[in-house]
Design a protein around this motif. Structure first.
Motif, PDB file in Angstrom:
ATOM      1  N   CYS A  38       0.838  -1.201   0.000  1.00  0.00           N
ATOM      2  CA  CYS A  38       0.000   0.000   0.000  1.00  0.00           C
ATOM      3  C   CYS A  38       0.876   1.256   0.000  1.00  0.00           C
ATOM      4  CB  CYS A  38      -0.928   0.002   1.213  1.00  0.00           C
ATOM      5  SG  CYS A  38      -2.249   1.215   1.090  1.00  0.00           S
ATOM      6  N   ASP A  39       1.979   1.196   0.722  1.00  0.00           N
ATOM      7  CA  ASP A  39       2.870   2.355   0.799  1.00  0.00           C
ATOM      8  C   ASP A  39       3.735   2.467  -0.464  1.00  0.00           C
ATOM      9  OD1 ASP A  39       1.820   2.413   3.306  1.00  0.00           O
ATOM     10  OD2 ASP A  39       3.705   2.128   4.376  1.00  0.00           O
ATOM     11  N   GLU A  40       4.497   1.410  -0.718  1.00  0.00           N
ATOM     12  CA  GLU A  40       5.543   1.506  -1.740  1.00  0.00           C
ATOM     13  C   GLU A  40       4.980   1.451  -3.155  1.00  0.00           C
ATOM     14  OE1 GLU A  40       8.578  -1.496  -1.158  1.00  0.00           O
ATOM     15  OE2 GLU A  40       8.532  -1.204   1.006  1.00  0.00           O
ATOM     16  N   VAL A  41       4.019   0.562  -3.370  1.00  0.00           N
ATOM     17  CA  VAL A  41       3.533   0.355  -4.733  1.00  0.00           C
ATOM     18  C   VAL A  41       2.387   1.309  -5.042  1.00  0.00           C
ATOM     19  CG1 VAL A  41       2.551  -1.291  -6.356  1.00  0.00           C
ATOM     20  CG2 VAL A  41       4.240  -2.062  -4.662  1.00  0.00           C
ATOM     21  N   GLN A  42       1.354   1.257  -4.223  1.00  0.00           N
ATOM     22  CA  GLN A  42       0.176   2.062  -4.513  1.00  0.00           C
ATOM     23  C   GLN A  42       0.349   3.506  -4.057  1.00  0.00           C
ATOM     24  OE1 GLN A  42      -2.502   2.130  -6.151  1.00  0.00           O
ATOM     25  NE2 GLN A  42      -3.554   3.842  -5.162  1.00  0.00           N
ATOM     26  N   GLY A  43       1.017   3.693  -2.922  1.00  0.00           N
ATOM     27  CA  GLY A  43       1.229   5.055  -2.444  1.00  0.00           C
ATOM     28  C   GLY A  43       0.027   5.689  -1.773  1.00  0.00           C
ATOM     29  N   THR A  44      -0.873   4.856  -1.258  1.00  0.00           N
ATOM     30  CA  THR A  44      -2.038   5.416  -0.567  1.00  0.00           C
ATOM     31  C   THR A  44      -1.841   5.454   0.948  1.00  0.00           C
ATOM     32  OG1 THR A  44      -3.562   4.763  -2.312  1.00  0.00           O
ATOM     33  CG2 THR A  44      -4.507   5.052  -0.143  1.00  0.00           C
ATOM     34  N   PHE A  45      -1.006   4.586   1.463  1.00  0.00           N
ATOM     35  CA  PHE A  45      -0.708   4.558   2.897  1.00  0.00           C
ATOM     36  C   PHE A  45      -1.962   4.321   3.738  1.00  0.00           C
ATOM     37  CE2 PHE A  45       2.660   6.731   0.765  1.00  0.00           C
ATOM     38  CZ  PHE A  45       3.819   6.338   1.408  1.00  0.00           C
ATOM     39  N   ALA A  46      -2.868   3.508   3.191  1.00  0.00           N
ATOM     40  CA  ALA A  46      -4.129   3.255   3.904  1.00  0.00           C
ATOM     41  C   ALA A  46      -3.970   2.223   4.999  1.00  0.00           C
ATOM     42  CB  ALA A  46      -5.191   2.791   2.911  1.00  0.00           C
ATOM     43  N   LEU A  47      -2.904   1.465   4.942  1.00  0.00           N
ATOM     44  CA  LEU A  47      -2.728   0.400   5.928  1.00  0.00           C
ATOM     45  C   LEU A  47      -1.553   0.720   6.834  1.00  0.00           C
ATOM     46  CD1 LEU A  47      -3.113  -2.785   3.673  1.00  0.00           C
ATOM     47  CD2 LEU A  47      -4.875  -1.547   4.941  1.00  0.00           C
ATOM     48  N   THR A  48      -1.650   0.201   8.037  1.00  0.00           N
ATOM     49  CA  THR A  48      -0.518   0.295   8.947  1.00  0.00           C
ATOM     50  C   THR A  48      -0.546  -0.956   9.805  1.00  0.00           C
ATOM     51  OG1 THR A  48       0.609   1.675  10.598  1.00  0.00           O
ATOM     52  CG2 THR A  48      -1.768   1.464  10.811  1.00  0.00           C
ATOM     53  N   ILE A  49       0.498  -1.125  10.588  1.00  0.00           N
ATOM     54  CA  ILE A  49       0.426  -2.085  11.673  1.00  0.00           C
ATOM     55  C   ILE A  49       0.048  -1.273  12.903  1.00  0.00           C
ATOM     56  CG2 ILE A  49       1.701  -3.718  13.092  1.00  0.00           C
ATOM     57  CD1 ILE A  49       1.343  -4.747  10.275  1.00  0.00           C
TER      58      ILE A  49
END
Lengths: 522, 928, 73, 166
Positions: free
Chosen positions: B180-191
């Motif tokens: 989500c961060d690196e590929v899509q760039g939305t940063f919608a997920l986290t731990i």
């Protein structure tokens, strides 16, 4: 004019130093608040002199009541005489802590009077490269635990070009950083705190020297939130340092510019690991980064970054002032200079002992520390914090130095020794080591994230006597996976206290099942 | 067709490949191997044929080092470093197998399995689970930990319509978060949490559907277990065969692997070897393909005598004969030029080619146009005038080297999401971004992305602003003199320079008109012009204006003047709206051009076509779509073949379009659904979805991708076959054994396609035209040594304001755009669960304009223009400036095109969708 | 002429005038307009424009009238 | 004895001002912003995450990940006089486990005390390892702690609070 010296150190305050100061002031006395001398079992330790810079006499374990109407006198039972002459202090070699407990930590003049800035002035008169080489020559090694030569690290950073923050566009400012790790989370350690509370300018001076040496323009002190007094003191010291031109655009008129800001931790032991600390300073979850790249090449915000512990950085001014050769001449083997040992736990004379490397654990625990506070026999000494092994009472002749201690199965860590008497249950201590890892694991790698929880469960089964021998086998296997497989020292070193307890104090494990362990913590 | 490749460690090398000229020699298990410097031990080991077990590593993501299965031993090094995070060093000797490593890996796996359900047999990922595979690889047989703390009762989140998240199966490898961060760039997920409590969290531990997630599917793709899985797989089971094909949504042209069970699609998986998408996808391509089997699909031909009659299902033969008879009758009565055809950018090159061929050869007229008329025709015109080629200059990957990215009138994160993600990756690395758009699009400011300059200009002032930027470039000495001298036409440059240097083109002169500060224009110009590599990406916000062609030329001028053409990281790049806009234009769909953009009046070209087609061809341009519609109303144009296009909904001024359709004697619609245009049709020929097509699409970067049928046509006939049948019925047989033969003919007649064939594409995957003897491997970057037209031609670009003016009656400017979950007029996406994200079009209005009119958020409002009136609900938005309103056009009920006007680009008649003067008022009584 | 043809004729006029207003160079506008119509307009459209130019010249930009004269159908 | 909370009620405008000031001055501001919000409001209320995300230009998920990582950050209001006992080894060596047991027992018997102090969240090391057992009562460090000293400190602090709030 006669002056009273009352420590403002958090430990001294925790046993009533503030109330004493209030009493004395209420009676019209002149009171100077200092750091602590480090003779913590004597706190509150109140000193008096007929002159601000004169010789001091002291009283220990002073209570507010004692100062109620009449001032303490030399005939009081807790009168110590000349404090400098106390054996505990007289036998130390104070380089880092030379001013701690003596000066008002926020009085720059006091600092200068006692030799402050001598190191920086010397450094600024040298080329940055010569400063780096002086630190290399001193043999100074990182005090955070890993013991990496500080000068070599500085050399690497000095060789890098400044870099803009990762992700910033064209034209963004380029930096190198000096990061000081003041996330002193190991149980049994408090030297960073006392230094920052007792002589914050020393740390600042060390950072400025480092910045000059490597060409850094910004500094950050990552300070744990559990140390509010240190935060407040350092903040004020930074303010003053800027006012006095010890920080800022033109330090001591040299044209060199450097400034420091504090970042406060938020309750995470892992953030004492250098890469997790960088993540935390960058405002993220304190997850350990993989190396390479080394922080010296790509550290804070992607820039070349020196990361040193407080004590490492605070060693620098005296090394520069007194000369690297003098420093290198002290110590034991490749462990050069002095170490600030901290005596803690069940110990009669707990406190700070700064002395050259090579002093034995026994000398620290018994000669300086006076054995247990409870008066019972010493059974175990944990060195190197919660990830350090437990040494048995008969293993204390080991010299306290990086290599020597490691060979003996110990760990220097941040120089703390936690003493336990013979009532300690070492199975419970092993269980706690796993529990601590489970509490503080960042969760990134599997051996630490799941292994620590399983470790607690296995040890509880051993304690309950369930299949104890099989569980001991499993415990050893688990410890191997954690030690060899973990991403950072948190999971990698947790087996040390566990296995040292299992190996050295096996009787506590073998009689397991005969009693149930009550879990501590929640 | 291959059988589905279940997870095979050898196919995923674990860490991304590295480009480096320096090589390193290492020894892995005794095998000597040479790898580029910076390669991980894991990747080197996989290449050497000694793959190391892994779970958190995948070559789509940066090494993370969390699972600790990939531990290895390295001679002379203490401990057991992780292969994924350890880089190869010269002379390094690595052991991937030893009894210690066996023990450690088994121990790590034992920990994993101690917190994992033991339900492999009934698990939806059975046979397609990396955890299962790795447990086998490390030889784990028993788990000794017994009962303990676990996550086995963690709940399943099924809120997303397409995939579910079963937290009990999560191994916290963070692959989803990293994707989500690196590929899509939305940063919608986290731990969330830490240690054993670590858990995957969409936004603030919300359901996926309610979170910031944009359903691109990258997390599902990255998940090594059944934690994140397509609901289709859970329902249907794992697929049994796979076919590589190309998405039929936007102009990015993503490659997908259609994973099938029989003739049923189980899932569409982005192909990591895809030239355009490199393994990434968006919510449309990845998930919204269910329309292909929607109940609304018409699969049998239908005719009706009058458009008032009800449809009558007939055989293919009857339908074709009926249409041919009508068309022939029209031509007999009203002349050859009384009929024409429209090709579709949604169809394959081969399908488009046969339609334009039918019109030219069988109908005997050049009355063929394509839906690109209404989107990117100014691109073709403008770039041809300046550079000599009607196409973008770069490949998508080029953006990885751009230092200043200028996005004009485009919203790539919604309309071209996979390319948008790639752009965001580059922006996060530190490229400067300039956004020229009335709206504050996602790119202007979204997590970890912020534009250095946003110029929220008034719609319709593009040319003025670009001229002002050019003014800054020439007056502040930012011209790339050497490039201009070497590569461009000196006379035209001198004219252009003198023109843009005029005071009336200065930022100060046009600032008020454009609604911008002069400083912002100057800063933006400097950023673009002084970047090492400056790249321009643009969309319909450039073309769909009355000066669309002028604006395209203005951008081309600016790029030439600053030397930003002819290498990686630079260029002028249209973001094409539909999957095959580029291809439809390439294939000779324009009334004035044969395939390869060669004018019909060119005798030698015409002769080539005439020879191969065996007919004589017309030398004069035919009618464009608007001319055809005007002609219908005037009464001299009476029959239209519409391939896969819904002009009644997508073309401007709906009243005008429907009047024109109504006036025709024969309208033939070839489509999947009975669309708005079909309401006016006499013949309905069922079309094929992309899953049934065999052919090629050409994406916005000129990449020719294969479209392979994954199932037989539901209508029983390939679309090109239907066209050929009609052509034959009109007296001009076209006999192709298969669509490969059509491409062979295209290649024979089109110099830029000379090297293209299905067999070549099957071999190389995809290729970017020109692909011919001088560029056998295709051409990722154009104009590298010289411009296609020789020297770059500067065109002076006077700013002529549109006739569409705001007045007291129509004080606001309406502009339009797209949203991520829907596509164009929604014919496809509205027939999928994508509806759940965007069930209606809303009118975005600035707070001050809303207040003035007494409009509250969510109110029903009436939007009136000079052309018509429609109703929508209002949304108060700070993303648009005061004086501008904005809506999407995905729902027919919104009737956006009822209010758009007849204004169009001066050179190409591309409609001016982006500027309509309107008034907005509360619609009493319509409130829900 | 029917109402419909009037409407479409007026559109031709508008298109021609728009081209004259927008062609790149302010020099040789008529030539550019003529060239453009040659390239992109059907002969019947050009013919109709020619008729309109004769019957209603007042509707036209001067350059368009010149262009029509330059490029007889 | 009543003890009014000394923390201001949640105010998103104030929160935005607080975090904007930080984000303007510091790189990597998310954690600092959350700390500032907790410093002002006593905890990090639900509405804070979107504000921090917006101001710092990160995702809400990013902020939530940080918020839930650090033990210091709390998402519910603190008790009036929080008490935290050191649970680390040096204090264990001088009876921290027993102290904890006694303190819990005391609180179980004294509802008022329990309400004042809330549930003890273990804290690992307060840097007072030579003077253990250590505890921190509403931010104030104590050494050589006994249940009696703890109790007195809690009550004194509560008294002080109620005086201030009058």
């Amino acid at each position: 004019m006669s002056v009273w010296f009352v420590p403002k150190d958090a430990a001294a305050k925790s046993v009533g130093a503030d109330q004493i100061a209030e009493r004395l002031i209420a009676q019209g006395e002149v009171v100077i608040r200092t750091g602590s001398r480090g003779l913590l079992w004597l706190e509150p330790l109140v000193e008096w002199s007929d002159d601000r810079y004169g010789d001091r006499v002291g009283w220990c374990n002073v209570t507010a009541e004692q100062c109620l109407d009449v001032l303490p006198t030399s005939s009081d039972g807790n009168f110590l005489g000349a404090v400098d002459d106390l054996d505990y202090l007289a036998r130390q070699q104070r380089w880092i802590f030379e001013r701690v407990g003596i000066i008002d930590p926020l009085d720059g003049d006091d600092f200068l009077y006692r030799g402050g800035l001598a190191g920086l002035k010397r450094a600024l008169a040298m080329t940055p490269n010569d400063v780096v080489e002086a630190i290399v020559a001193s043999g100074l090694r990182g005090r955070g635990g890993a013991g990496f030569p500080a000068g070599i690290k500085w050399r690497t950073v000095a060789a890098q070009e400044p870099v803009a923050h990762a992700g910033s566009g064209a034209g963004a400012a380029k930096h190198k950083y000096i990061c000081v790790n003041a996330d002193e989370g190991d149980s049994g350690t408090f030297a960073d705190r006392m230094l920052m509370e007792g002589d914050p300018f020393c740390l600042i001076e060390g950072m400025v020297i480092a910045a000059w040496a490597v060409g850094a323009d910004l500094g950050i002190v990552y300070l744990r939130s559990e140390y509010p007094d240190a935060i407040a003191t350092l903040e004020q010291a930074l303010e003053q340092a800027r006012e006095r031109g010890w920080l800022g655009a033109n330090i001591l008129g040299s044209g060199f510019g450097f400034d420091i800001e504090i970042r406060i931790g938020a309750g995470s032991y892992v953030c004492g690991e250098e890469t997790a600390m960088l993540e935390s300073i960058e405002g993220r979850r304190g997850m350990v980064r993989v190396k390479p790249p080394l922080p010296a090449i790509k550290g804070l915000f992607g820039t070349p970054t020196v990361i040193n512990n407080v004590l490492t950085m605070a060693s620098v001014p005296s090394i520069m002032a007194r000369g690297p050769e003098a420093y290198a001449a002290l110590g034991h083997g490749r462990s050069c200079g002095t170490q600030v040992f901290q005596l803690a736990g069940n110990i009669a004379r707990g406190g700070i002992v700064e002395t050259a490397f090579g002093v034995t654990a026994r000398a620290l625990v018994h000669d300086f520390g006076g054995g247990t506070r409870s008066g019972r026999p010493v059974r175990a000494v944990q060195t190197g914090g919660p990830l350090g092994p437990y040494l048995a009472a008969d293993e204390l002749d080991v010299p306290m130095a990086y290599e020597a201690l490691a060979e003996a199965g110990g760990m220097l860590g941040h120089g703390g020794l936690v003493v336990f008497d013979d009532t300690v249950d070492m199975l419970e201590q092993a269980r706690f080591a796993m529990e601590f890892c489970a509490e503080e694991s960042c969760g990134k790698c599997t051996p630490c994230r799941i292994g620590a929880v399983r470790g607690v469960e296995v040890l509880e089964r051993i304690a309950a006597g369930d299949d104890a021998m099989q569980q001991q086998v499993l415990l050893r296997d688990l410890c191997e996976v954690m030690e060899m497989g973990s991403l950072c020292a948190m999971g990698g070193l947790t087996p040390k206290p566990v296995l040292s307890a299992l190996n050295t104090f096996s009787e506590d494990f073998d009689r397991a099942g005969s009693k149930l362990i009550v879990r501590s913590g929640g | 067709m291959n059988s589905v490749q279940q997870f095979d460690p050898a196919t995923d090398l674990g860490t991304p490949g590295v480009l480096s000229d320096a090589v390193v020699n290492v020894v892995i298990d005794g095998i000597e191997i040479q790898v580029p410097e910076g390669t991980s031990v894991m990747r080197a080991a996989a290449i050497a044929g000694a793959p190391v077990p892994k779970l958190c590593a995948t070559e789509q993501l940066e090494a993370f080092g969390s699972c600790r299965l990939c531990l290895v031993e390295i001679e002379g090094r203490r401990g057991t470093p992780a292969a994924c995070t350890t880089l190869c060093e010269p002379g390094m000797s690595v052991r991937t197998q030893s009894s210690q490593l066996d023990r450690l890996r088994k121990g790590v796996m034992e920990l994993y399995i101690s917190d994992h359900p033991l339900d492999c047999l009934t698990c939806s990922a059975n046979g397609d689970c990396e955890l299962q595979d790795m447990a086998g690889v490390v030889g784990l047989r028993t788990v000794r930990y017994g009962e303990g703390d676990n996550h086995l009762t963690a709940p399943t989140d099924a809120s997303n319509p397409y995939f579910s998240f079963d937290a009990s199966k999560c191994i916290v490898c963070s692959r989803c978060v990293r994707a989500c961060d690196e590929v899509q760039g939305t940063f919608a997920l986290t731990i969330a949490g830490r240690g054993f409590d670590s858990r995957v969290s969409p936004s603030e531990e919300q359901a996926f559907f309610d979170s910031e997630c944009v359903s691109c599917g990258a997390c599902v793709q990255a998940c090594p277990t059944a934690t994140l899985q397509e609901k289709r797989v859970i329902d249907v089971g794992v697929p049994t065969r796979q076919v590589k094909t190309t998405c039929a949504y936007c102009g990015v042209g993503c490659s997908f692997v259609a994973e099938m069970k029989g003739n049923e699609v189980v899932r569409m998986v982005p192909d990591k070897t895809g030239g355009a998408n490199a393994g990434h996808s968006c919510v449309k391509g990845r998930f919204a393909w269910g329309y292909a089997s929607h109940a609304d699909r018409i699969t049998e031909p239908m005719i009706r005598e009058h458009r008032e009659d009800s449809w009558q299902v007939v055989s293919w033969e009857q339908a074709i004969a009926f249409a041919a008879e009508r068309f022939q009758t029209i031509q007999r009565v009203h002349g050859t030029d009384a009929i024409g055809g429209i090709t579709s950018s949604r169809c394959t090159n081969e399908e488009v080619y046969v339609v334009q061929k039918m019109v030219r050869a069988a109908f005997g007229t050049n009355n063929v146009d394509t839906c690109a008329r209404v989107c990117h025709s100014p691109t073709g015109y403008g770039l041809k005038q300046t550079f000599g080629t009607s196409a973008g200059t770069q490949d998508f990957a080029s953006i990885d080297e751009a230092d200043a990215i200028m996005v004009i009138g485009a919203n790539p994160t919604d309309a071209h999401p996979v390319f948008g993600s790639r752009m965001k990756q580059r922006l996060r690395q530190g490229a400067d971004l300039i956004v020229i758009d009335p709206r504050a699009t996602d790119l202007v400011r979204s997590p970890h992305i912020v534009a250095k300059h946003h110029l929220p200009l008034m719609p319709g002032t593009n040319v003025a602003v670009l001229n002002a930027m050019a003014h800054v470039v020439v007056t502040e000495d930012l011209v790339a003199d050497a490039f201009v001298a070497e590569r461009c036409d000196a006379t035209s440059f001198a004219h252009w320079k003198a023109f843009v240097a005029l005071p009336e083109n200065s930022p100060e002169a046009i600032a008020e008109l454009a609604g911008l500060s002069p400083e912002s224009i100057r800063h933006a110009a400097r950023t673009y012009a002084s970047a090492h590599n400056g790249a321009i990406y643009y969309g319909l916000g450039v073309t769909e204006h009355s000066q669309g062609s002028t604006m395209v030329m203005a951008m081309a001028n600016l790029a030439m003047a600053t030397g930003n053409i002819g290498r990686r990281g630079v260029g002028v790049n249209p973001l094409r709206g539909q999957n095959n806009v580029q291809g439809a234009c390439d294939m000779g769909s324009f009334p004035h051009e044969f395939a390869g953009y060669r004018h019909v009046s060119d005798d030698s070209v015409r002769q080539q076509f005439a020879d191969i087609w065996g007919v004589s061809l017309r030398e004069d341009p035919g009618m464009r779509i608007p001319n055809m519609l005007d002609g219908a109303i005037a009464g001299h144009f009476r029959g239209l073949y519409v391939q896969g296009e819904d002009i009644a909904q997508s073309d401007p001024n709906t009243h005008h379009v429907t009047a024109a359709l109504q006036a025709m004697d024969c309208v033939v619609v070839q489509d999947l659904f009975l669309n708005e245009t079909a309401k006016y049709a006499h013949v309905f020929l069922p079309g094929t979805s992309f899953l049934e097509k065999d052919g090629t699409f050409t994406n916005a970067e000129r990449r020719i991708n294969r479209v392979r049928p994954v199932m037989p046509p539901r209508s029983g006939k390939a679309e090109w076959q239907v066209t050929c049948d009609l052509s034959a019925a009109m007296g001009y047989p076209m006999d192709y054994p298969n669509s490969a033969a059509i491409m062979d003919e295209i290649a024979a007649l089109t110099p830029t396609f000379a090297g293209v064939s299905f067999s070549y594409l099957d071999k190389v995957g995809s290729v970017q035209w020109p692909c011919n003897d001088s560029a056998p491997l295709g051409t990722p970057i154009m104009h590298e040594q010289r411009f296609v037209r020789g020297s770059g031609q500067f065109m002076t670009t006077p700013y002529v304001p549109t006739d569409e003016r705001t007045t007291r009656k129509y004080p606001l400017v309406l502009t339009t755009g797209r949203i991520l979950s829907q596509y164009n007029v929604g014919a496809q996406t509205r027939r999928t669960d994508n509806q759940r994200w965007h069930g209606e079009d809303l009118l975005d209005i600035h707070e001050s304009d809303a207040q003035l009119r007494g409009i509250a958020n969510g109110d029903w409002i009436e939007v009136a223009s000079r052309a018509g009136t429609t109703r929508l609900r209002a949304r108060i938005s700070s993303a648009i400036p005061a004086g501008v309103v904005y809506t999407t056009f995905h729902h027919p009920v919104s009737g956006t095109n009822v209010i758009t006007t007849d204004n169009s680009d001066w050179a190409t008649n591309c409609p001016e969708y982006k500027v309509t003067a309107v008034e907005v008022r509360p619609a009493g009584g319509m409130s829900p | 002429m029917t109402a419909a043809t009037v409407m479409t004729s007026h559109r031709l006029v508008a298109m021609a005038n728009q081209i004259a207003n927008n062609v790149p160079s302010r020099e040789g506008v008529a030539e550019q307009v003529a060239h453009h119509m040659q390239q992109f307009w059907t002969p019947p459209m050009r013919r109709e424009l020619q008729l309109l130019a004769q019957s209603e010249p007042e509707l036209f930009d001067a350059a368009v009238l010149d262009a029509v004269a330059l490029a007889p159908v | 004895m009543t003890c009014t909370s000394r923390w201001p009620v949640w105010d998103s405008v104030v929160a935005r001002q607080l975090v904007t000031a930080i984000a303007e001055r510091h790189a990597g501001p998310v954690l600092m912003c959350l700390q500032a919000i907790q410093g002002h409001f006593g905890y990090v209320p639900e509405g804070a995450t979107p504000i921090v995300a917006d101001v710092c230009n990160v995702s809400r998920a990013d902020v939530h990940g940080v918020l839930t990582f650090y033990a210091d950050l709390r998402t519910s209001p603190p008790p009036p006089v929080p008490v935290r006992l050191c649970a680390a080894e040096a204090c264990q060596a001088v009876g921290a486990r027993a102290l904890k047991g006694q303190w819990q027992a005391t609180c179980e018997l004294d509802a008022e005390l329990a309400a004042l102090t809330g549930v003890d969240e273990p804290i690992f090391c307060l840097g007072n390892c030579a003077l253990g057992p250590a505890a921190v009562v509403d931010g104030e460090l104590m050494g050589r702690v006994t249940v009696e000293r703890l109790r007195a400190a809690v009550l004194a602090r509560a008294e002080q609070d109620s005086e201030q709030s009058v």
